[in-house]
Design an enzyme around this catalytic site. Structure first.
Site, PDB file in Angstrom:
ATOM      1  CE  LYS A  40      -4.258  -1.627   2.320  1.00 29.75           C
ATOM      2  NZ  LYS A  40      -4.963  -1.190   3.217  1.00 29.75           N
TER       3      LYS A  40
ATOM      4  CE  LYS B  56      -5.329  -8.698  -1.968  1.00 32.82           C
ATOM      5  NZ  LYS B  56      -5.198  -8.209  -0.678  1.00 32.82           N
TER       6      LYS B  56
ATOM      7  CE  LYS C 183     -12.548   1.564  -4.649  1.00 36.30           C
ATOM      8  NZ  LYS C 183     -13.122   2.179  -5.544  1.00 36.30           N
TER       9      LYS C 183
HETATM   10  P1  TYM Z   1     -10.418  -6.017   4.011  1.00 38.22           P
HETATM   11  O1  TYM Z   1     -11.885  -4.861   4.227  1.00 38.22           O
HETATM   12  O2  TYM Z   1      -9.447  -5.458   2.869  1.00 38.22           O
HETATM   13  O3  TYM Z   1     -11.356  -7.127   3.579  1.00 38.22           O
HETATM   14  C1  TYM Z   1     -12.130  -7.700   4.372  1.00 38.22           C
HETATM   15  C2  TYM Z   1     -12.172  -9.499   4.224  1.00 38.22           C
HETATM   16  O4  TYM Z   1     -12.091  -9.741   2.600  1.00 38.22           O
HETATM   17  C3  TYM Z   1     -10.951 -10.647   2.579  1.00 38.22           C
HETATM   18  N1  TYM Z   1     -10.741 -10.470   1.289  1.00 38.22           N
HETATM   19  C4  TYM Z   1     -10.421 -11.678   0.177  1.00 38.22           C
HETATM   20  N2  TYM Z   1     -10.617 -13.045   0.628  1.00 38.22           N
HETATM   21  C5  TYM Z   1     -10.395 -13.741  -0.399  1.00 38.22           C
HETATM   22  N3  TYM Z   1     -10.034 -13.335  -2.004  1.00 38.22           N
HETATM   23  C6  TYM Z   1      -9.697 -11.966  -2.030  1.00 38.22           C
HETATM   24  N4  TYM Z   1      -9.670 -11.766  -3.294  1.00 38.22           N
HETATM   25  C7  TYM Z   1      -9.962 -11.153  -0.900  1.00 38.22           C
HETATM   26  N5  TYM Z   1     -10.121  -9.751  -1.099  1.00 38.22           N
HETATM   27  C8  TYM Z   1     -10.397  -9.440   0.242  1.00 38.22           C
HETATM   28  C9  TYM Z   1      -9.980 -10.128   3.588  1.00 38.22           C
HETATM   29  O5  TYM Z   1      -8.909 -11.174   3.708  1.00 38.22           O
HETATM   30  C10 TYM Z   1     -10.528  -9.754   4.641  1.00 38.22           C
HETATM   31  O6  TYM Z   1     -11.048 -10.923   5.558  1.00 38.22           O
HETATM   32  N6  TYM Z   1      -7.417  -5.418   7.529  1.00 38.22           N
HETATM   33  C11 TYM Z   1      -8.798  -5.991   7.315  1.00 38.22           C
HETATM   34  C12 TYM Z   1      -9.637  -5.584   8.067  1.00 38.22           C
HETATM   35  C13 TYM Z   1      -9.591  -5.694   9.554  1.00 38.22           C
HETATM   36  C14 TYM Z   1      -9.730  -6.941  10.419  1.00 38.22           C
HETATM   37  C15 TYM Z   1      -9.651  -6.498  11.704  1.00 38.22           C
HETATM   38  C16 TYM Z   1      -9.939  -8.060  10.163  1.00 38.22           C
HETATM   39  C17 TYM Z   1      -9.563  -4.909  10.490  1.00 38.22           C
HETATM   40  N7  TYM Z   1      -9.417  -5.320  11.812  1.00 38.22           N
HETATM   41  C18 TYM Z   1      -9.870  -7.518  12.769  1.00 38.22           C
HETATM   42  C19 TYM Z   1      -9.930  -9.040  11.066  1.00 38.22           C
HETATM   43  C20 TYM Z   1      -9.619  -8.833  12.432  1.00 38.22           C
HETATM   44  C21 TYM Z   1      -8.886  -5.727   5.961  1.00 38.22           C
HETATM   45  O7  TYM Z   1      -8.066  -4.672   5.556  1.00 38.22           O
HETATM   46  O8  TYM Z   1      -9.848  -6.316   5.323  1.00 38.22           O
END
Ligand code: TYM
Length: 337
Positions: A116, A199, A202
């Site tokens: 990022k 993967k 967005k």
């Molecule tokens: P975020 O918002 O980027 O994504 C949310 C969830 O979607 C999953 N994900 C995917 N899984 C499979 N294939 C993909 N292409 C794919 N793209 C996204 C992510 O793995 C995620 O589970 N840091 C986290 C948010 C967060 C969080 C937490 C998660 C903040 N605090 C505490 C767990 C526990 C994030 O950026 O998710």
């Protein structure tokens, strides 16, 4: 009465507006299932969303939109605790404690930060983006979560959470539950439909390779039908040699409950076009009611907001207790009431 069920916690960023298929299959779908068997806490992580530049009005709208999509996906406030991260101030408070425990080198090794910050351009990344994973550590530890349902890209952050929980417990006495990642193999990583080597996301995907759940279903069908496969014609799950077809099979299998083996048998001797047409139909059947339900929740923001307020209240009861214990362990003098 306190629940005796194991606890899960997870979060999703409200940054993008519409959830994409990777978010749903990699994470949210599991959240829905786990609310039946676990004491479940799920949140919209708006504090994480401001680690990159944001528009205030858009963030506010997208936070409600994220909550509406979670409800539309099947989260039930009677079965889980659904809340907005910034409504529970303990997240930022515990994050500070964790910032003081995490090593600079350790934080520097987080690959999501590296990706990022590279995108922001050298020197433009904020300190908040750097400590993003530490806030995530606080999110998880506050709830004493046993498991964290996420996609593969979050594994490193869960490892960091485990390390910091162990470190804190070792230094100050048993305080935090050490959580395990809950990552399902088949949907751990959903790939871009145009470039199955990356993967679905967005930020990285091409618009044609990204399935937004709130897109017009016709657009979604078109994207599925133009997914990249390969020059061979055999419909077989083989991630190494057939990443595009394998990705479609994973998606198809998860959305329908059919096994990959069943799908391979069903499509034996058929062309890729047949698979894509059928999957497009499955996708349309899934996203059409999802969009309608999301809109219904959005149409009644008062109910949505009060449901989130109730969730925050429930979350805070747990978070405050953990934070108080952590403050005490590190030696902060309690304020006299
Ligand atoms: P975020 O918002 O980027 O994504 C949310 C969830 O979607 C999953 N994900 C995917 N899984 C499979 N294939 C993909 N292409 C794919 N793209 C996204 C992510 O793995 C995620 O589970 N840091 C986290 C948010 C967060 C969080 C937490 C998660 C903040 N605090 C505490 C767990 C526990 C994030 O950026 O998710």
């Amino acid at each position: 009465m306190p629940s005796t069920r194991p606890r899960v916690l997870s979060g999703i960023q409200p940054t993008a507006g519409s959830f994409h298929l990777g978010n749903y299959l990699g994470a949210v779908r599991q959240w829905v299932a786990l609310q039946e068997s676990h004491d479940a806490f799920y949140m919209v992580v708006d504090l994480h969303a401001i680690t990159v530049p944001q528009d205030p009005a858009e963030l506010r709208a997208n936070t409600r939109l994220a909550a509406a999509q979670l409800l539309a996906a099947g989260l039930d406030p009677e079965r889980c605790t659904l809340f907005v991260q910034s409504h529970v101030p303990e997240h930022a408070q515990l994050a500070w404690i964790m910032n003081c425990l995490a090593g600079f080198g350790e934080a520097s090794r987080m690959t999501q930060f590296k990706d990022k910050s590279a995108k922001q351009g050298a020197g433009n990344a904020t300190v908040g983006l750097f400590t993003y994973p530490i806030l995530q550590v606080a999110d998880i530890l506050l709830y004493q979560a046993n498991e964290v349902p996420v996609g593969e890209d979050q594994r490193q952050h869960i490892e960091l959470t485990r390390d910091l929980a162990d470190r804190f417990n070792g230094r100050f006495g048993e305080t935090f539950t050490v959580p395990a990642p809950y990552i399902l193999k088949e949907t751990a990583k959903i790939y871009d439909l145009q470039d199955p080597s990356i993967k679905m996301s967005k930020s990285a995907s091409t618009p044609k390779g990204l399935i937004n759940l709130l897109d017009d279903p016709k657009t979604t069908a078109k994207k599925v039908k133009s997914a990249v496969t390969d020059t061979d014609t055999v419909i077989k799950y083989d991630t190494e040699n057939k990443p595009g077809v394998s990705n479609l099979l994973s998606i198809y299998s998860t959305l329908t409950g059919k096994t990959i083996a069943d799908l391979e048998a069903e499509y034996e001797g058929k062309m890729y076009g047949a698979l894509k047409t059928d999957l497009a139909e499955v996708m349309v059947e899934f996203v059409t009611p999802f969009r309608t339900r999301t809109q219904q929740y959005l149409d009644d923001p008062e109910t949505l907001d009060s449901l989130l307020a109730k969730g925050a209240e429930k979350a805070r009861a747990v978070a405050a207790e953990t934070l108080a214990a952590a403050y005490d362990r590190v030696g902060l003098l309690p304020a006299k009431h």
